[in-house]
Design an enzyme around this catalytic site. Structure first.
Site, PDB file in Angstrom:
ATOM      1  N   SER A 131      16.837  -9.643 -21.610  1.00 19.39           N
ATOM      2  CA  SER A 131      16.655  -9.187 -22.984  1.00 19.39           C
ATOM      3  C   SER A 131      15.915 -10.233 -23.798  1.00 19.39           C
ATOM      4  O   SER A 131      16.026 -11.429 -23.553  1.00 19.39           O
ATOM      5  CB  SER A 131      17.993  -8.918 -23.659  1.00 19.39           C
ATOM      6  OG  SER A 131      17.771  -8.574 -25.017  1.00 19.39           O
ATOM      7  N   GLU A 151      22.758  -2.706 -29.305  1.00 19.12           N
ATOM      8  CA  GLU A 151      21.541  -2.917 -30.109  1.00 19.12           C
ATOM      9  C   GLU A 151      21.213  -1.658 -30.921  1.00 19.12           C
ATOM     10  O   GLU A 151      20.890  -1.742 -32.115  1.00 19.12           O
ATOM     11  CB  GLU A 151      20.403  -3.283 -29.144  1.00 19.12           C
ATOM     12  CG  GLU A 151      19.033  -3.445 -29.747  1.00 19.12           C
ATOM     13  CD  GLU A 151      17.987  -3.684 -28.636  1.00 19.12           C
ATOM     14  OE1 GLU A 151      18.198  -4.581 -27.787  1.00 19.12           O
ATOM     15  OE2 GLU A 151      16.989  -2.955 -28.600  1.00 19.12           O
ATOM     16  N   HIS A 209      24.377  -3.765 -23.599  1.00 19.70           N
ATOM     17  CA  HIS A 209      23.700  -4.606 -24.597  1.00 19.70           C
ATOM     18  C   HIS A 209      22.741  -3.741 -25.422  1.00 19.70           C
ATOM     19  O   HIS A 209      22.725  -3.796 -26.652  1.00 19.70           O
ATOM     20  CB  HIS A 209      22.954  -5.739 -23.892  1.00 19.70           C
ATOM     21  CG  HIS A 209      21.908  -6.426 -24.730  1.00 19.70           C
ATOM     22  ND1 HIS A 209      20.683  -5.838 -25.028  1.00 19.70           N
ATOM     23  CD2 HIS A 209      21.889  -7.625 -25.336  1.00 19.70           C
ATOM     24  CE1 HIS A 209      19.976  -6.648 -25.785  1.00 19.70           C
ATOM     25  NE2 HIS A 209      20.684  -7.752 -25.987  1.00 19.70           N
ATOM     26  N   ASN A 210      21.946  -2.939 -24.750  1.00 17.97           N
ATOM     27  CA  ASN A 210      20.993  -2.096 -25.473  1.00 17.97           C
ATOM     28  C   ASN A 210      21.696  -1.043 -26.319  1.00 17.97           C
ATOM     29  O   ASN A 210      21.241  -0.723 -27.416  1.00 17.97           O
ATOM     30  CB  ASN A 210      20.015  -1.434 -24.502  1.00 17.97           C
ATOM     31  CG  ASN A 210      18.982  -2.404 -23.973  1.00 17.97           C
ATOM     32  OD1 ASN A 210      19.267  -3.608 -23.852  1.00 17.97           O
ATOM     33  ND2 ASN A 210      17.807  -1.923 -23.641  1.00 17.97           N
ATOM     34  N   LYS A 261      23.361  -5.133 -19.239  1.00 18.13           N
ATOM     35  CA  LYS A 261      22.130  -5.030 -20.036  1.00 18.13           C
ATOM     36  C   LYS A 261      22.059  -3.662 -20.717  1.00 18.13           C
ATOM     37  O   LYS A 261      21.637  -3.561 -21.879  1.00 18.13           O
ATOM     38  CB  LYS A 261      20.897  -5.245 -19.138  1.00 18.13           C
ATOM     39  CG  LYS A 261      19.553  -4.960 -19.837  1.00 18.13           C
ATOM     40  CD  LYS A 261      19.297  -5.913 -20.957  1.00 18.13           C
ATOM     41  CE  LYS A 261      18.032  -5.792 -21.770  1.00 18.13           C
ATOM     42  NZ  LYS A 261      17.046  -4.802 -21.609  1.00 18.13           N
TER      43      LYS A 261
HETATM   44  P1  NDP Z   1       5.497  -1.880 -17.966  1.00 20.73           P
HETATM   45  O1  NDP Z   1       6.844  -1.280 -17.934  1.00 20.73           O
HETATM   46  O2  NDP Z   1       4.496  -1.323 -18.889  1.00 20.73           O
HETATM   47  O3  NDP Z   1       4.913  -1.844 -16.463  1.00 20.73           O
HETATM   48  C1  NDP Z   1       3.586  -2.252 -16.192  1.00 20.73           C
HETATM   49  C2  NDP Z   1       3.549  -3.002 -14.895  1.00 20.73           C
HETATM   50  O4  NDP Z   1       4.026  -2.204 -13.818  1.00 20.73           O
HETATM   51  C3  NDP Z   1       2.129  -3.403 -14.546  1.00 20.73           C
HETATM   52  O5  NDP Z   1       2.169  -4.680 -13.952  1.00 20.73           O
HETATM   53  C4  NDP Z   1       1.748  -2.323 -13.548  1.00 20.73           C
HETATM   54  O6  NDP Z   1       0.705  -2.730 -12.668  1.00 20.73           O
HETATM   55  C5  NDP Z   1       3.029  -2.170 -12.805  1.00 20.73           C
HETATM   56  N1  NDP Z   1       3.136  -0.917 -12.068  1.00 20.73           N
HETATM   57  C6  NDP Z   1       3.319   0.317 -12.585  1.00 20.73           C
HETATM   58  N2  NDP Z   1       3.384   1.223 -11.590  1.00 20.73           N
HETATM   59  C7  NDP Z   1       3.235   0.554 -10.436  1.00 20.73           C
HETATM   60  C8  NDP Z   1       3.212   0.936  -9.060  1.00 20.73           C
HETATM   61  N3  NDP Z   1       3.399   2.206  -8.698  1.00 20.73           N
HETATM   62  N4  NDP Z   1       3.026  -0.023  -8.136  1.00 20.73           N
HETATM   63  C9  NDP Z   1       2.871  -1.319  -8.515  1.00 20.73           C
HETATM   64  N5  NDP Z   1       2.880  -1.736  -9.772  1.00 20.73           N
HETATM   65  C10 NDP Z   1       3.064  -0.818 -10.732  1.00 20.73           C
HETATM   66  O7  NDP Z   1       5.591  -3.468 -18.200  1.00 20.73           O
HETATM   67  P2  NDP Z   1       6.516  -4.350 -19.152  1.00 20.73           P
HETATM   68  O8  NDP Z   1       6.072  -5.744 -18.924  1.00 20.73           O
HETATM   69  O9  NDP Z   1       6.580  -3.816 -20.536  1.00 20.73           O
HETATM   70  O10 NDP Z   1       7.974  -4.166 -18.545  1.00 20.73           O
HETATM   71  C11 NDP Z   1       8.285  -4.491 -17.204  1.00 20.73           C
HETATM   72  C12 NDP Z   1       9.734  -4.124 -16.953  1.00 20.73           C
HETATM   73  O11 NDP Z   1      10.557  -4.886 -17.814  1.00 20.73           O
HETATM   74  C13 NDP Z   1      10.062  -2.656 -17.236  1.00 20.73           C
HETATM   75  O12 NDP Z   1      11.009  -2.205 -16.299  1.00 20.73           O
HETATM   76  C14 NDP Z   1      10.664  -2.695 -18.619  1.00 20.73           C
HETATM   77  O13 NDP Z   1      11.547  -1.631 -18.843  1.00 20.73           O
HETATM   78  C15 NDP Z   1      11.396  -4.028 -18.573  1.00 20.73           C
HETATM   79  N6  NDP Z   1      11.620  -4.670 -19.846  1.00 20.73           N
HETATM   80  C16 NDP Z   1      10.684  -4.625 -20.846  1.00 20.73           C
HETATM   81  C17 NDP Z   1      10.911  -5.243 -22.058  1.00 20.73           C
HETATM   82  C18 NDP Z   1       9.879  -5.212 -23.113  1.00 20.73           C
HETATM   83  O14 NDP Z   1      10.174  -5.684 -24.222  1.00 20.73           O
HETATM   84  N7  NDP Z   1       8.699  -4.709 -22.853  1.00 20.73           N
HETATM   85  C19 NDP Z   1      12.159  -5.975 -22.311  1.00 20.73           C
HETATM   86  C20 NDP Z   1      13.028  -6.055 -21.183  1.00 20.73           C
HETATM   87  C21 NDP Z   1      12.768  -5.390 -20.023  1.00 20.73           C
HETATM   88  P3  NDP Z   1      -0.852  -2.415 -13.046  1.00 20.73           P
HETATM   89  O15 NDP Z   1      -1.276  -3.533 -13.953  1.00 20.73           O
HETATM   90  O16 NDP Z   1      -1.520  -2.445 -11.743  1.00 20.73           O
HETATM   91  O17 NDP Z   1      -0.885  -1.078 -13.724  1.00 20.73           O
END
Ligand code: NDP
Length: 476
Positions: free
Chosen positions: A128, A189, A185-186, A182
């Site tokens: 988080s 939130e 937690h959400n 987690k």
């Molecule tokens: P996203 O959830 O937007 O995911 C994008 C990433 O996933 C890119 O690196 C993308 O690669 C990859 N991806 C998507 N599909 C595939 C696939 N089929 N095979 C391989 N790679 C894939 O990114 P975030 O950074 O926002 O979040 C990452 C994780 O963290 C998520 O599960 C999210 O829920 C969690 N999270 C996010 C928070 C936030 O504030 N954003 C906070 C806490 C947790 P490519 O570049 O090739 O498309």
């Protein structure tokens, strides 16, 4: 040279986590499905530490020192399964996969069990703090085996937020425990944000304050017991002016709240576990109501009380009352969330330490707040409280707040300003306080129409009354 740890999935979260590892002196292997992102990371931030870029999964795995520690930060759901399958095939027994995405804990349990068969540790980890937390120090909630924590803990604790020198990272419990915590937690939130939003609405509509004035009230609250990240950013948002129109920024934002699903999961899981998380549920429903534009349009003409605004002195007193209502309702939201964590822990045999959870939420995460110290103390005391509300500090706080809390709920009802979070929290509090609940009548009704039986206050056993016959009572 080999890497201590690797991160695959270099969107905002993964990229910042990788930088955080590197800034702490760890050599980090980095990989992304689209390798342009991997190169961009190294080009832009290579000077911050030691990054080893990989274009393919095979190269990535070969860069990791054994036992391998591999962090997956990709989209939750099917993409996470695809990435796990791709990498698991390349790993050896003893290696560790950390899933730092927002996975559902049931998926984590399934994945952990499948990988355990192959000797691979799967560590579902709640992270988080959003984008900034990932870079500067998040709150980290790892599940998985104790052995995996022995190997991973020190690295994760390195990059976690610190409060009074204590890292905001602890082994939560086996398999899905980290993602479960987690999730809750959400949920908390959501509740916290809803309560703050209700306070804002009441200060605006009942006390007649403008956003900039409400910002000042929140700033004041933030130097007291309500001090927290969410109160702080709320003051910041309310003080912000829209550059285009010169209006308060909050007034130009559409009033439809979206959600990604972790609040909903919290409530769904709570329903399954039979835990009353009414504050969290009201927060999820309030977002949902806000999004129903059609029925809101249909409802706009419904009659309500004539709008009235408190003046001067009364408005100032009301603002103090709202502070008390907010604090009391927030205590209830945490009490409900902790109840859910303890129920999950019992159901899945996780042995989660609620005091430790409160401790690692003190920094890094969105719900970080001064009052988490009090929660930790309550659960660290030799007499663990049955409910957070019965711990001495919180019992006293609620005793001090309850009059004001009742006034705020009454005022909101009288003025027709919805405050479902405050009202649900108060109803929960009064529910726990009540020596007798109308559940007695419900049991009687159930016995009447469905022969569902009841227990008596004066004798052991289970009974049924022949309601449609002679109304005699039988032990069953
Ligand atoms: P996203 O959830 O937007 O995911 C994008 C990433 O996933 C890119 O690196 C993308 O690669 C990859 N991806 C998507 N599909 C595939 C696939 N089929 N095979 C391989 N790679 C894939 O990114 P975030 O950074 O926002 O979040 C990452 C994780 O963290 C998520 O599960 C999210 O829920 C969690 N999270 C996010 C928070 C936030 O504030 N954003 C906070 C806490 C947790 P490519 O570049 O090739 O498309």
């Amino acid at each position: 040279e080999r890497a201590h740890i690797g991160v695959t999935g270099l969107a905002v979260m993964g990229r910042n986590l990788a930088r955080n590892f590197a800034r702490h002196g760890h050599t980090v292997a980095v990989h992304n499905r689209t390798s342009a992102k991997t190169r961009a990371l190294v080009d832009e931030f290579g000077h911050e530490g030691s990054f080893l870029p990989a274009d393919t999964a095979e190269e990535f795995v070969a860069l990791l020192e054994p036992p391998r520690r591999l962090v997956i930060m990709v989209k939750a759901g099917a993409p996470t399964d695809a990435v796990i399958d791709e990498f698991a095939a390349l790993l050896d027994p003893g290696d560790m996969i950390v899933d730092g995405g927002n996975a559902h804990f049931a998926d984590t349990r399934r994945r952990e069990a499948a990988l355990r068969e192959r000797g691979i540790h799967f560590v579902g980890t709640g992270i988080s703090g959003g984008e900034e937390g990932a870079l500067l120090g998040p709150s980290i909630m790892p599940g998985g085996s104790p052995e995996s924590y022995a190997a991973l803990g020190p690295i994760l604790e390195d990059i976690a937020a610190k409060v009074d020198g204590v890292p905001c990272c602890a082994h939560i419990g086996p398999d899905g425990a980290g993602h479960f915590v987690k999730m809750v937690h959400n949920g908390i939130e959501y509740a916290d944000m809803q309560l703050i939003a209700e306070a804002y609405d009441l200060l605006g509509r009942a006390a007649g304050l403008r956003p900039a004035e409400i910002a000042e009230v929140f700033q004041g609250w933030n130097s007291g017991r309500l001090e927290s990240y969410l109160i702080e950013i709320t003051a910041d948002v309310l003080a912000h002016t829209d550059a285009d129109t010169g209006r308060p920024f909050v007034d130009v934002v559409q009033d439809r709240a979206e959600q990604k699903g972790t609040g909903r999961w919290t409530v769904q899981t709570a329903l399954d576990l039979g835990v009353p998380v009414s504050g969290i549920a009201e927060a999820v429903f309030a977002r949902s109501l806000s999004g129903h534009t059609d029925i809101r349009a249909a409802g706009r003409g419904l009659p309500g009380p004539a709008p009235t605004t408190l003046d001067g002195e009364a408005a100032a007193r009301f603002a103090d009352d709202v502070e008390q209502a907010l604090y009391a309702s927030k205590i209830v939201a945490y009490a409900q969330g902790i109840h859910q964590i303890e129920a999950g822990s019992t159901e899945y045999d996780w042995a989660i330490d609620a005091g430790r959870v409160a401790e690692i939420w003190r920094g890094g995460c969105i719900i970080r707040a001064r009052f988490l110290n009090r929660i930790r103390e309550a659960y660290d005391s030799p007499q663990r409280p049955e409910s957070l509300l019965s711990a001495d500090y919180f019992r006293d706080a609620l005793a001090g707040a309850q009059d004001a809390w009742r006034r705020v709920v009454a005022t909101s009802a009288e003025l027709g300003i919805p405050a479902p979070g405050f009202a649900a929290a108060l109803a929960y509090y009064d529910g726990l306080r009540s020596p007798r609940l109308p559940a007695a009548l419900i049991q009687a009704q159930r016995d009447f129409f469905g022969a569902h039986t009841y227990r008596r206050v004066d004798r052991d056993g289970t009974f049924h009354t022949e309601w449609s016959g002679d109304r005699k009572e039988h032990a069953v």
